[in-house]
Design a protein around this motif. Structure first.
Motif, PDB file in Angstrom:
ATOM      1  N   ARG A   1      -4.618   1.040  -2.095  1.00  0.00           N
ATOM      2  CA  ARG A   1      -4.761   0.692  -0.672  1.00  0.00           C
ATOM      3  C   ARG A   1      -5.008  -0.949  -0.629  1.00  0.00           C
ATOM      4  NH1 ARG A   1      -7.511   5.249  -2.051  1.00  0.00           N
ATOM      5  NH2 ARG A   1      -7.039   6.957  -0.672  1.00  0.00           N
ATOM      6  N   ASN A   2      -5.171  -1.437  -1.523  1.00  0.00           N
ATOM      7  CA  ASN A   2      -5.524  -3.090  -1.594  1.00  0.00           C
ATOM      8  C   ASN A   2      -4.407  -3.776  -2.668  1.00  0.00           C
ATOM      9  OD1 ASN A   2      -5.966  -5.800  -1.151  1.00  0.00           O
ATOM     10  ND2 ASN A   2      -8.461  -5.451  -1.776  1.00  0.00           N
TER      11      ASN A   2
ATOM     12  N   PRO B   1       0.771  -1.183  -0.052  1.00  0.00           N
ATOM     13  CA  PRO B   1      -0.063   0.069  -0.177  1.00  0.00           C
ATOM     14  C   PRO B   1       0.839   1.318   0.089  1.00  0.00           C
ATOM     15  CG  PRO B   1      -0.951  -1.519   1.458  1.00  0.00           C
ATOM     16  CD  PRO B   1       0.533  -2.124   1.102  1.00  0.00           C
TER      17      PRO B   1
ATOM     18  N   THR C   1      -2.924   5.991  -5.930  1.00  0.00           N
ATOM     19  CA  THR C   1      -3.049   5.274  -4.749  1.00  0.00           C
ATOM     20  C   THR C   1      -3.361   3.878  -4.620  1.00  0.00           C
ATOM     21  OG1 THR C   1      -3.470   7.444  -3.776  1.00  0.00           O
ATOM     22  CG2 THR C   1      -3.865   5.563  -2.243  1.00  0.00           C
TER      23      THR C   1
END
Length: 129
Positions: free
Chosen positions: A106-107, A74, A104
């Protein structure tokens, strides 16, 4: 000190590659082949970018395998496309000397495909599948 990976971008994605890209020269209707791409990750202080990988798009305009599942954590990433050199090799000038796409993650277990649609005077991108 981290080591920078240099990727030879083959025609097919490497198994398990979490990040792929595809450059399309929409002005000429052809793949954006032989374009240098750099992948960076923003450091935790957000003060600097760390170069992770370099690659050059293949004849289909793709550069699979820019990172591995282990390195893809991440954070905030940046793809840097050297459009000035690309257009120069075609005997053309471009308004944009480079394109940077910041995104970005995140996962990181998801698959991320980030295409670049390009002409000498415009570009667009999206999250593909």
């Amino acid at each position: 000190v981290s080591k920078i990976r240099h990727v030879r971008c083959g025609a097919m994605a490497q198994p398990g590659s979490p990040l792929t890209t595809h450059v399309l020269n929409t002005a000429m209707g052809v793949p954006g082949s032989n374009m240098t791409i750099l992948l960076y990750k923003q450091d935790s202080s957000a003060a600097a970018w760390n170069l992770i990988t370099t690659g050059i798009t293949n004849s289909d305009g793709r550069c699979p395998g820019l990172t591995t599942r282990e390195l893809f954590t991440p954070g905030v990433y940046k793809l840097h496309f050297d459009t000035d050199r690309y257009w120069g090799c075609l005997g053309e000038e471009s308004f944009y000397p480079y394109v940077e796409i910041v995104f970005t993650i995140r996962n990181p277990v998801d698959k991320f495909h980030i295409p670049l649609l390009l002409s000498r005077f415009s570009y667009s991108t999206y999250r593909g599948s």
